[in-house]
Design a protein around this motif. Sequence first.
Motif, PDB file in Angstrom:
ATOM      1  N   UNK A   1       0.836  -1.191   0.000  1.00 53.50           N
ATOM      2  CA  UNK A   1       0.000   0.000   0.000  1.00 53.50           C
ATOM      3  C   UNK A   1       0.876   1.248   0.000  1.00 53.50           C
ATOM      4  N   UNK A   2       0.409   2.259  -0.699  1.00 49.56           N
ATOM      5  CA  UNK A   2       1.052   3.570  -0.689  1.00 49.56           C
ATOM      6  C   UNK A   2      -0.015   4.597  -0.325  1.00 49.56           C
ATOM      7  N   UNK A   3       0.231   5.351   0.734  1.00 53.71           N
ATOM      8  CA  UNK A   3      -0.689   6.391   1.156  1.00 53.71           C
ATOM      9  C   UNK A   3      -0.068   7.755   0.914  1.00 53.71           C
ATOM     10  N   UNK A   4      -0.754   8.615   0.169  1.00 61.25           N
ATOM     11  CA  UNK A   4      -0.227   9.925  -0.210  1.00 61.25           C
ATOM     12  C   UNK A   4      -1.003  11.005   0.532  1.00 61.25           C
ATOM     13  N   UNK A   5      -0.282  11.856   1.241  1.00 62.28           N
ATOM     14  CA  UNK A   5      -0.884  12.931   2.029  1.00 62.28           C
ATOM     15  C   UNK A   5      -0.456  14.283   1.459  1.00 62.28           C
TER      16      UNK A   5
END
Length: 287
Positions: A242-246
Amino acid sequence: MIVVGLAGWGDHDSLYVPGTAAKDKLRAYGSHFSIVELDSSFYAVQPPDRMARYAAETPDGFGFVVKPYQAITGHLRGKSYYDNDDDMYRAFRESLDPVMSAGKLIAALFQYPPWFDCTKDNVRLLRETKKRMEGFPCALEFRHQSWFAPEFREKTLAFMRDEDWIHSVCDEPQAGDGSIPIILEATTPEYTIVRMHGRNVGGWNQNGAPNWREVRYLYDYSEDELLEWKDRISRLASQSAKVGIIFNNNSGGHAAGNAKQLMRMLGLPVYELPVDNPPEQLDLFNL
């Protein structure tokens, strides 16, 4: 899996129907994004009942990135709320428990200040911190270039992998020792975080000014700048599940629009507020 979201949910007016009460904004935010960074925890450890409410107000599959209280990461200039580190960490862990139990904690995000450089003492502190946070996923973000200087880059990444730190990859201005380059390396197979801070070079180091936070994160990403990240995110997604971009460029109200722009580029579904139907026009030739 790739998810995109924002730092905080209260200040993004474009996401909400006019008049939406503050208490209802997180629930509404969950219609737009499936990840959020909780910043209020940086200023004070949040009570567990409040964190439980946040978890309950968000849909299944939603995730929180939670910043620790500022004394934990060495940002605090005044007096701490806590008499000792044991009490401070205990309070922070108890705060995270409800979100962790709900399966909605992505990570506690340990972002260290620009003066936290690559030294043996600081490496020792990171090891101690990770032990104190045993059982909780933790992400690590540096703000001093020395950690990724040529002679330390691979050692820093190896250390993060050995200690099971999630890498917080940054897009930020290249403005001297107090900023880090983009390092496209996952350090855990489960998750990688990307934080989009903007590229306001002139405002990045003005932390002596009274409004330095507003100046630092005042930036609107161009389409070309976001396109640069399309391939970068794919590369990170090949290294972690998973990659979470903020998006943290909140000052000028650009974060939500930039986030949705990137989501479209990545082929992710984008929710928009329904637009009221315009008033029906009178047809003068069909009376």
